[in-house]
Each structure stands twice: as C-alpha cells, then as structure tokens.
Design an enzyme around this catalytic site. Sequence first.
Site, PDB file in Angstrom:
ATOM      1  N   HIS A 140       0.759  -1.133  -0.025  1.00 44.34           N
ATOM      2  CA  HIS A 140      -0.133   0.044  -0.193  1.00 44.34           C
ATOM      3  C   HIS A 140       0.356   1.088  -0.012  1.00 44.34           C
ATOM      4  O   HIS A 140       2.119   1.289  -0.351  1.00 44.34           O
ATOM      5  CB  HIS A 140      -0.670  -0.176   0.809  1.00 44.34           C
ATOM      6  CG  HIS A 140      -0.627   0.564   2.339  1.00 44.34           C
ATOM      7  ND1 HIS A 140      -1.154   1.116   3.306  1.00 44.34           N
ATOM      8  CD2 HIS A 140       0.644  -0.298   3.048  1.00 44.34           C
ATOM      9  CE1 HIS A 140      -0.386   1.148   4.194  1.00 44.34           C
ATOM     10  NE2 HIS A 140       0.628   0.734   4.321  1.00 44.34           N
ATOM     11  N   CYS A 163       3.761   4.832   5.087  1.00 44.72           N
ATOM     12  CA  CYS A 163       3.867   4.287   5.884  1.00 44.72           C
ATOM     13  C   CYS A 163       5.540   3.952   6.146  1.00 44.72           C
ATOM     14  O   CYS A 163       6.071   4.103   5.716  1.00 44.72           O
ATOM     15  CB  CYS A 163       2.871   2.934   5.933  1.00 44.72           C
ATOM     16  SG  CYS A 163       3.035   1.614   6.573  1.00 44.72           S
ATOM     17  N   GLN A 203      -7.748  -2.064   9.998  1.00 44.46           N
ATOM     18  CA  GLN A 203      -9.392  -1.452   9.831  1.00 44.46           C
ATOM     19  C   GLN A 203     -10.087  -1.733   9.080  1.00 44.46           C
ATOM     20  O   GLN A 203      -9.841  -2.054   7.311  1.00 44.46           O
ATOM     21  CB  GLN A 203      -8.741   0.297   9.381  1.00 44.46           C
ATOM     22  CG  GLN A 203      -7.792   0.822  10.622  1.00 44.46           C
ATOM     23  CD  GLN A 203      -7.572   1.759  11.147  1.00 44.46           C
ATOM     24  OE1 GLN A 203      -8.356   2.804  10.624  1.00 44.46           O
ATOM     25  NE2 GLN A 203      -6.096   2.694  10.546  1.00 44.46           N
ATOM     26  N   SER A 244      -6.278   6.267   9.522  1.00 37.60           N
ATOM     27  CA  SER A 244      -4.818   6.236   9.513  1.00 37.60           C
ATOM     28  C   SER A 244      -4.567   7.276   8.005  1.00 37.60           C
ATOM     29  O   SER A 244      -3.214   8.028   8.625  1.00 37.60           O
ATOM     30  CB  SER A 244      -4.116   4.853   9.227  1.00 37.60           C
ATOM     31  OG  SER A 244      -3.787   4.095  10.086  1.00 37.60           O
ATOM     32  N   HIS A 263      -4.893   5.562   1.310  1.00 38.13           N
ATOM     33  CA  HIS A 263      -4.818   4.874   1.257  1.00 38.13           C
ATOM     34  C   HIS A 263      -4.787   4.056  -0.545  1.00 38.13           C
ATOM     35  O   HIS A 263      -5.969   4.051  -1.026  1.00 38.13           O
ATOM     36  CB  HIS A 263      -5.031   3.033   1.170  1.00 38.13           C
ATOM     37  CG  HIS A 263      -4.562   3.146   3.119  1.00 38.13           C
ATOM     38  ND1 HIS A 263      -3.692   2.928   4.043  1.00 38.13           N
ATOM     39  CD2 HIS A 263      -4.917   4.082   3.491  1.00 38.13           C
ATOM     40  CE1 HIS A 263      -3.794   2.994   5.020  1.00 38.13           C
ATOM     41  NE2 HIS A 263      -5.487   3.639   5.419  1.00 38.13           N
TER      42      HIS A 263
END
Length: 131
Positions: free
Chosen positions: A17, A80, A98, A122, A125
């Site tokens: 990702h 990330c 999630q 977060s 993505h």
Amino acid sequence: KIASANMSDIQTVRVFHILCKSTASRNPISRRTNKQITMAPEEAEAELRKILADQLLPLQGDGNALFEKFREIASMRSDCGSFQAGGDLGQFGRGQMQAPFEEASFALGVGEMTQEPVLTDSGWHLLMRIE
C-alpha cells in the site's frame, strides 16, 4: 472443472500500500520523514488520485510494470513505515486491519489494485494485492 474460490473463503491476503496521511489521521506523523503532517485530508486524497491517474492506471494490463511502479512510489511517498519495504504489509487475515482497509484488500483479486483511494483513520491508501 475447478470451481473458483469464494471471496469469503480467503483467509489471508498479502497487500502492498501507499499511505498518504493528513492532519485528520489518527497519528499525523510520517513514518518516512518523521515529520508532522500538514496536508489537509482533501489534499491527501487529491494527491493519491493524481498518482493513480498519472502513474498507475496507465500501467494496468502490465502487471509487472504496475507492481514495480507501485513499489517505487510507496518507497518514495508512503507515510507508513512499510515504505522501507516498498509498501509491503506482508500477509494478514481478517480482523487485523481497519475495516475499510480489510474490505478493500479482500475484495481485490491477486494482482489487482484499488481503482480509487481508500480512507481509514490512518489516512488515504492505494492498495495492491499480490497474494
């Protein structure tokens, strides 16, 4: 004749990702730069949509080139910690990510990429499933 696997039968996936955090992210610090995120959520989404349209969607149909470009972008842009591994999150099962991320991951076929950004707590993505 071999029956195709039902998506609900899949136990684990392996996903790469690209995460674009924003000021609304639950932890608005980039793991790549270790700096506070100042980008608004709309800007983060727009950046990923531009990356998708300009760099990734044109490569669809050439799986290897798409995968290499995806990894390259993740290494250079993802917020990330997985940026160090080209965005590789390794294998994970249901209930480990999630909900929106999990749903998108398990909905993809092997070699497929999300066609639009996915929002979680977060940030935004782009996902590519490889296993």
